[in-house]
Each structure stands twice: as C-alpha cells, then as structure tokens.
Design a protein around this motif. Structure first.
Motif, PDB file in Angstrom:
ATOM      1  N   TRP A 135     -11.355 -41.606 -38.017  1.00 24.87           N
ATOM      2  CA  TRP A 135     -12.642 -42.409 -37.889  1.00 24.87           C
ATOM      3  C   TRP A 135     -12.299 -43.990 -37.666  1.00 24.87           C
ATOM      4  O   TRP A 135     -12.897 -44.865 -37.322  1.00 24.87           O
ATOM      5  CB  TRP A 135     -13.455 -42.295 -39.094  1.00 24.87           C
ATOM      6  N   LYS A 140     -11.693 -47.237 -32.615  1.00 25.76           N
ATOM      7  CA  LYS A 140     -12.990 -47.003 -33.517  1.00 25.76           C
ATOM      8  C   LYS A 140     -13.043 -48.425 -33.859  1.00 25.76           C
ATOM      9  O   LYS A 140     -14.282 -49.032 -33.901  1.00 25.76           O
ATOM     10  CB  LYS A 140     -12.980 -46.216 -34.399  1.00 25.76           C
ATOM     11  N   SER A 170     -18.213 -43.987 -39.164  1.00 25.30           N
ATOM     12  CA  SER A 170     -17.161 -44.472 -39.235  1.00 25.30           C
ATOM     13  C   SER A 170     -16.889 -45.724 -40.248  1.00 25.30           C
ATOM     14  O   SER A 170     -16.692 -46.724 -39.702  1.00 25.30           O
ATOM     15  CB  SER A 170     -16.650 -44.871 -37.718  1.00 25.30           C
TER      16      SER A 170
END
Length: 382
Positions: A135, A140, A170
């Motif tokens: 994540w 990300k 996340s």
C-alpha cells in the motif's frame, strides 16, 4: 354360476394385460431403434418418461438429439469465444501500455494514473512487481501526493473524494493526516459524497467517535453530486488522448471506478445501532439527490428506521413501494448486461454520460448493447 362369471372375468383381465403388454413392447422396440444416436442419459430419461405415461414418443428423441447437439455446440462456441476474447484483450492491454510509456511523458500520463491508480501508467522506477504491491509503494505515495494537491486546489469534489478514499485503503501518514483530510472535506462540506469517504477512512482507523462527529456534519449536506459521471468522463477523455483506443478507454472508464460510496455501509451500520435525527436527515439527502440506486435505497431505509424507532410508525407502504421500484430497475437493467467491446459501444457509453440517473443510463446502454450483439453475436463483451 358365480364361478363361471369369475372365470370369465379372470380370462378377460389376462387377455387385456397381454394386449397392453404386446402393444407397449412394440412401442418400446420402435423407440429403441429410433433413439440409437441419442446421448445415453437423454435416451434413458425419455424411456423412463414413456414407461410412466404410456405415450408414444418415437418422434421426440430425434428432436432432443438436435436440441442437445445445438446446445452443446453453442456452449462450446461460447467457451472458445471467451478464450479468444481473453487472449485478444490481454494482447491489446500490453500494446496499450507499451504505447503509453513509449509515446507520452510521465506528466502527460499522470492524470490517468491519478484517477485509476494503475502502477503501469507511471515510470518504471515507481512500478513494483505484480506480485508485490504494498500500500505504501512509491507509486501509491505519488498518487496520494497528487490527489492531496488537487484537493487543496479545490478543483473538484471528485479529487477530494478520491484523495480521502485512497487514504482509507492506503494510509500513509505523510499524506493522510487527520487535519488534512478534515480540511479537504470541509472544502466540499455541502456534498455528502466526501463525508461518506471520510466515514470510511475513520472506520478503517477504528475511530467511531470521529464517525459520530462526521455524521453530524454530513447531516447538513444539501447535495450528493453525481461524481461517478464526472469520474467516468475524465477517465475516458484522458485515456483516449493517450491511447487513441476508444474501446480500451471505455474499459478503463467502467472498470476502475473511483467513486464507490465506500462509507455507505458504515453509515448504515452506525445508524442501525445508534439512530437519531442526523441519520434521518442524511437519509433524506441520499434519497432526494443521489443518482445512484444503492444510495437512494440506503436513504429510504434510514428514514424507515428513524420512523420505526423514534416515532413508532408502522405503515411504510409508500417507502416499500419506492424500494420495490428501485430493485426492479436494478434487476431489469443489470441482469444479462453484456457490453460489446468495440469502438461504437465505447463512444456510446461516453456520449450518454449526460444521463445522470443510473437506472436510465444503464437502460439506455443495455438497449444499445443488445442491438449491437444481435448484429454481431460473436463480438467480445465485458
């Protein structure tokens, strides 16, 4: 005299049984001859049926043979076509990503990455392996940074909602601080969509006191924008600019939805346990302003719960009728919905995004899809 009549009766009965057995034996013999090419299980079924009903079916097995053959061929054709479509799609996907990476600059494809979160759309240094995408991967983090900046600019509630939702799944402290998320939501405080996303974020944090506070703020919302329509349009336009492929742009548009009202189930669970006027007000907003079937349904249910628990109302006939209509629309529009994977359908999907009501939109889509498939049954669908 009685014995004579008894003898006659028994003889007649024996004769009748003999005649019936002879006729049936002939019918069975004919049936066996005519069903020599039938699938064993199908033939057995027909023989058992005939023995029960004493109805000759010498013509039906041949019809069943043709139907079975036709069904088997159709099923095999569907399997083969599905495999071909899967292979064709995978090849196209590889070609699309190669084209994006080789013909566009990183900053040109960042908007599409921003909306979809696809790691393949950013530079190789930010791409993790397909089997290991944590994540907090560099890709990300880049997405969160860009979304945070977009939400601060106040460009659209869409980016604010995407930012909060990305933090919910996340959580990177660098970009997902409580004060940053709350400030972002306050910028669009009259839109319940962003509050739903924030509710989902705090559910994942296990902070239920915050959820209660947010529900109180959300009850003052006066609209629920159709951000899904806005999302679809931006994904399609951006993807089309980069790929030149309408059908693949439409695929991205429909399959990477960034507006899923994640907090809706959390809201319903909280209100089922706590109740209160805030939940009732939110229910009114959801029913009145949402174009989404799931949100309209949740809004009606929240109002019913409030009436039942607080006002002791027991008659909900009008509300139940509204729920029934929603369910019927969903069933009619989404059952057997196969969307042709071609450019004609792609442009149709994008050109009709001005239809804000979800049920009306997909009803229109389904009618167009069915007409295209009728003309070309072997066309790939998704």
């Amino acid at each position: 005299m009685k014995k004579w009549w008894l003898v006659v009766f028994i003889s007649a009965a024996v004769l009748l049984v003999y005649i019936v057995m002879t006729v049936y034996s002939n019918e069975s013999s004919d049936l066996t001859v005519n069903s020599s090419n039938i699938d064993p299980l199908a033939g057995q079924s027909e023989i058992e049926k005939t023995s029960q009903d004493f109805i000759p079916t010498t013509d039906k097995p041949d019809l069943d043979v043709e139907l079975n053959k036709s069904n088997n061929l159709l099923a095999q054709d569907n399997i083969d076509n599905t495999a071909k479509c899967k292979d064709a799609f995978e090849q196209l996907q590889g070609q699309i990503f190669d084209k994006i990476n080789s013909t566009s600059l990183l900053e040109e494809r960042l908007p599409l990455f921003l909306l979809t979160g696809l790691n393949e759309l950013v530079s190789n240094s930010l791409v993790t392996s397909p089997d290991d995408r944590p994540w907090n991967s560099p890709a990300k983090k880049l997405q969160l940074e860009l979304l945070k900046e977009a939400s601060e600019d106040g460009e659209s509630p869409l980016y604010t909602q995407l930012y909060i939702e990305a933090c919910a799944t996340s959580d990177v402290p660098e970009f997902c601080k409580d004060e940053d998320l709350t400030a972002a939501a306050e910028n669009s405080s009259d839109n319940i969509s962003v509050w739903l996303s924030l509710i989902n974020f705090y559910r994942n944090q296990g902070d239920f006191e915050k959820i209660e506070e947010i529900i109180e703020k959300a009850s003052s919302s006066v609209r629920l924008d159709n951000l899904q329509s806005e999302y679809y349009q931006e994904v399609f336009d951006t993807a089309l600019t980069l790929t030149g492929s309408p059908k693949y742009s439409a695929y991205l548009m429909l399959n990477y939805t960034g507006n899923r009202l994640y907090g809706l189930n959390v809201l319903k669970k909280y209100c089922n346990e706590k109740g209160g006027e805030s939940c009732f007000k939110i229910g009114q907003v959801l029913q009145k302003y949402s174009s989404r079937n799931e949100a309209k349904k949740a809004g009606i249910e929240l109002q019913i719960d409030y009436f039942r628990e607080t006002l002791n109302v027991t008659d909900f006939s009008s509300e139940k009728e509204a729920l029934k209509q929603i369910e019927e629309k969903v069933a009619s529009n989404f059952n057997d919905l196969n969307i042709p994977f071609n450019d004609e359908m792609a442009y149709f999907l994008a050109d009709n995004l001005s239809i804000l009501d979800e049920s009306e939109y997909f009803q229109t889509i389904k009618q167009k899809a069915e007409s295209i498939i009728t003309d070309n049954p072997s066309l790939c669908t998704w």
